[in-house]
Design a protein around this motif. Structure first.
Motif, mmCIF file in Angstrom:
data_model
loop_
_atom_site.group_PDB
_atom_site.id
_atom_site.type_symbol
_atom_site.label_atom_id
_atom_site.label_comp_id
_atom_site.label_asym_id
_atom_site.label_seq_id
_atom_site.Cartn_x
_atom_site.Cartn_y
_atom_site.Cartn_z
ATOM 1 N N ARG A 49 28.220 -66.574 40.797
ATOM 2 C CA ARG A 49 28.982 -67.511 41.285
ATOM 3 C C ARG A 49 30.270 -68.024 39.921
ATOM 4 O O ARG A 49 30.705 -69.153 39.939
ATOM 5 C CB ARG A 49 28.213 -69.685 41.363
ATOM 6 C CG ARG A 49 27.463 -69.257 42.162
ATOM 7 C CD ARG A 49 26.629 -70.440 42.850
ATOM 8 N NE ARG A 49 25.454 -70.215 44.042
ATOM 9 C CZ ARG A 49 24.658 -71.225 44.052
ATOM 10 N NH1 ARG A 49 24.535 -72.001 43.290
ATOM 11 N NH2 ARG A 49 24.514 -70.894 44.991
ATOM 12 N N ASP A 69 18.087 -66.343 42.586
ATOM 13 C CA ASP A 69 18.867 -66.863 41.443
ATOM 14 C C ASP A 69 19.822 -66.015 40.328
ATOM 15 O O ASP A 69 19.953 -66.552 39.408
ATOM 16 C CB ASP A 69 17.871 -68.190 40.908
ATOM 17 C CG ASP A 69 17.342 -69.155 41.434
ATOM 18 O OD1 ASP A 69 17.722 -69.583 42.429
ATOM 19 O OD2 ASP A 69 16.042 -69.681 40.777
ATOM 20 N N ASP A 84 23.488 -66.798 40.006
ATOM 21 C CA ASP A 84 23.824 -68.726 38.766
ATOM 22 C C ASP A 84 23.512 -67.745 37.142
ATOM 23 O O ASP A 84 24.524 -68.555 35.928
ATOM 24 C CB ASP A 84 22.474 -69.477 38.700
ATOM 25 C CG ASP A 84 22.598 -70.164 40.204
ATOM 26 O OD1 ASP A 84 24.120 -70.062 40.370
ATOM 27 O OD2 ASP A 84 21.909 -70.540 40.783
#
Length: 322
Positions: free
Chosen positions: A55, A315, A318
């Protein structure tokens, strides 16, 4: 004894032209195209995964790199079809037409991406205070979509006759001939090469002049103390401009020789040097990820995470890549 082979790329009048090459040179081209094809797809897949997955890399400029990587990956796929043409086309007239049409669209989209990259760097360097407000992710996505859709529509008009009647110019089985009339050919040459290249050169000359003046100002400490944060931001934009400038220059170096051959209007059998120019044109799609690896630490870090399968962890998207 020479063997008759074919190599097909977008041309001014016809995309398939006979190449008289000895068996050794034919096999050399086969091996060269195979290596370029595989390497192009692998490297650009890494770019696509990196920018899509993490991201922190979802920036307007990286969206352009993602679009460019998609077009470069597509070139790698098309090279496999080009290898088929070495021994003759056996996939039918419809597939021949779709293949040739795809080469036109991808070539046009790649040039369009380079133009948008130049505009992006022009705004970032020449109007740094307005960059974040003018260049947003939403607007960049719209620009990328317009680039691809525009290429699809424009090239549909250029090759309309071929799309209406696939294989109309083939004289026998195993051929994949794609003829474009002179008016359409010169129109395509103008708007897919001459005009975009002129825009790219003008914008990057302007970027170069402004970047040099800013670098001199930073070295001479002309900038006020309260603008230090702004100077740091400018340094990052200058670095990005330098990296993307290398991408643009390499693109021009690989593209111009090919179009110079096209402009020569040769109708006779092409030489091995002309085949090399076509390979150089395709090799550009393999070079861009290599340039990113040299200049972008985030890309090297992303490759490490992808190869070690750490992107499969929860995750992982991220992770701070910058």
């Amino acid at each position: 004894m020479k063997e008759e082979t074919e190599l097909c790329f977008p041309q001014l009048n016809t995309s398939c032209r006979r190449i008289q090459l000895p068996h050794f040179e034919t096999m050399l081209i086969y091996v060269l195209l195979s290596c370029i094809s595989v390497l192009t797809m692998i490297l650009n897949t890494l770019v696509i995964i990196s920018i899509s997955h993490f991201r922190k890399l979802h920036t307007p400029t990286n969206l352009l790199l993602l679009s460019l990587a998609v077009s470069d990956f597509s070139v790698g796929i098309l090279l496999f079809f080009l290898i088929v043409l070495i021994d003759g086309w056996f996939l039918g007239d419809l597939m021949c037409t779709l293949y040739q049409y795809s080469t036109y669209v991808i070539s046009s989209a790649s040039t369009g991406n380079m133009v948008i990259i130049s505009i992006d760097r022009y705004v970032a360097i020449c109007y740094p205070l307005h960059y974040t407000s003018k260049i947003t992710q939403k607007r960049m996505k719209i620009c990328v979509c317009v680039c691809w859709i525009g290429s699809l529509i424009f090239q549909s008009l250029i090759v309309m006759d071929n799309l209406k009647q696939p294989g109309r110019y083939n004289s026998g089985f195993g051929e994949c001939v794609f003829v474009v009339n002179d008016i359409a050919g010169y129109t395509d040459l103008t708007f897919s090469f001459i005009v975009p290249i002129a825009v790219i050169i003008v914008l990057y000359l302007r970027v170069f002049v402004v970047a040099v003046s800013q670098a001199r100002a930073m070295r001479s400490h002309i900038t006020a103390t309260n603008l230090k944060h702004s100077v740091t931001a400018k340094k990052s934009e200058l670095k990005a401009a330098r990296t993307l400038g290398v991408v643009v220059v390499v693109f021009l170096l690989c593209l111009c020789p090919y179009y110079c051959v096209t402009l020569s209007g040769q109708d006779s059998s092409l030489s091995a040097s002309d085949a090399f120019v076509a390979c150089l044109y395709a090799f550009n799609s393999c070079l861009n990820p290599i340039i990113y690896a040299f200049f972008y630490p985030w890309f090297r870090k992303a490759i490490q995470l992808i190869v070690t399968l750490q992107i499969l962890k929860p995750d992982s998207c991220d992770i701070n890549m910058m």
